[in-house]
Enzyme design. Structure first.
Site, short mmCIF file in Angstrom:
data_model
loop_
_atom_site.label_atom_id
_atom_site.label_comp_id
_atom_site.label_asym_id
_atom_site.label_seq_id
_atom_site.Cartn_x
_atom_site.Cartn_y
_atom_site.Cartn_z
N CYS A 100 0.88 -1.35 0.00
CA CYS A 100 -0.02 -0.09 0.23
C CYS A 100 0.83 1.28 -0.16
O CYS A 100 1.81 1.35 0.71
CB CYS A 100 -0.84 -0.12 1.40
SG CYS A 100 -1.89 1.37 1.30
N HIS A 142 -9.02 -3.73 -1.89
CA HIS A 142 -8.21 -2.82 -1.23
C HIS A 142 -8.44 -1.43 -1.28
O HIS A 142 -8.44 -1.04 -0.18
CB HIS A 142 -6.65 -3.37 -1.71
CG HIS A 142 -5.68 -2.67 -1.20
ND1 HIS A 142 -4.64 -3.06 -0.53
CD2 HIS A 142 -5.53 -1.18 -1.22
CE1 HIS A 142 -3.76 -2.02 0.29
NE2 HIS A 142 -4.54 -1.05 -0.49
N GLU A 143 -8.79 -0.96 -2.46
CA GLU A 143 -8.99 0.42 -2.41
C GLU A 143 -10.23 0.81 -1.89
O GLU A 143 -10.46 2.03 -1.21
CB GLU A 143 -8.97 0.86 -3.96
CG GLU A 143 -7.48 0.68 -4.75
CD GLU A 143 -6.32 1.23 -4.15
OE1 GLU A 143 -6.66 2.43 -3.02
OE2 GLU A 143 -5.20 0.56 -4.09
#
Length: 177
Positions: A100, A142-143
């Protein structure tokens, strides 16, 4: 299109729930998306969420190029996804390595659904509705987690599978910040 500083884990703004976008195709939204694209490209990210640059709106971008941070992954179409809704398909999950931009130099093995349907809107308010799997599904999850104030280490089941990229993968030439 200035490159914006990416907030790092520990900044309380990353833990906030983002607000829905109400005005599509507005100059402010276009500027935000341009800044996000420039920032993601400059840092070789696979995706970026607006909260990562300090904007508490439900906007994520991902794909559009082969990310050098994930050289083995398939290419994902260039996408601006606003006010996303995720629907997981089936029970199948897979643990795989994630990084990330808000945790530069780190990786962790994160469980994610293998397949999902995502819906939302593009910058102009045109509906998006896709069913995806594998890396594409992982990036979307994830986003979109960023929009809920969730960072990937919060999802790691075994903290022995979390650490610095250079230690976990000493032979891997990874482009990091």
């Amino acid at each position: 299109m200035p490159i914006k500083p990416v907030l790092r884990m520990g900044d309380s703004r990353l833990l906030s729930v983002a607000q829905p976008v109400k005005a599509f195709d507005a100059p402010e939204l276009h500027a935000l998306i341009a800044d996000m694209r420039a920032t993601m490209a400059a840092l070789n990210g696979a995706g970026l969420a607006a909260p990562q640059i300090g904007v508490g709106l439900q906007v994520v971008i991902f794909g559009g190029f082969k990310s050098p941070r994930y050289p083995e992954a398939e290419e994902i179409p260039d996408t601006v996804l606003i006010n996303p809704q995720l629907e997981f398909i089936g029970e199948a999950m897979e643990e795989d390595w994630e990084g990330c931009l808000s945790l530069p130099g780190m990786r962790g093995k994160v469980p994610r659904y293998k397949q999902l349907r995502y819906r939302g809107f593009d910058f102009a308010g045109k509906p998006i509705d896709r069913t995806v799997s594998d890396f594409h599904a992982r990036v979307v999850q994830h986003e979109c987690d960023h929009l809920l104030g969730i960072l990937y280490p919060m999802r790691i089941r075994d903290m022995r599978l979390f650490g610095f990229t250079e230690v976990l993968f000493p032979d891997l030439q990874v482009v990091e910040e």
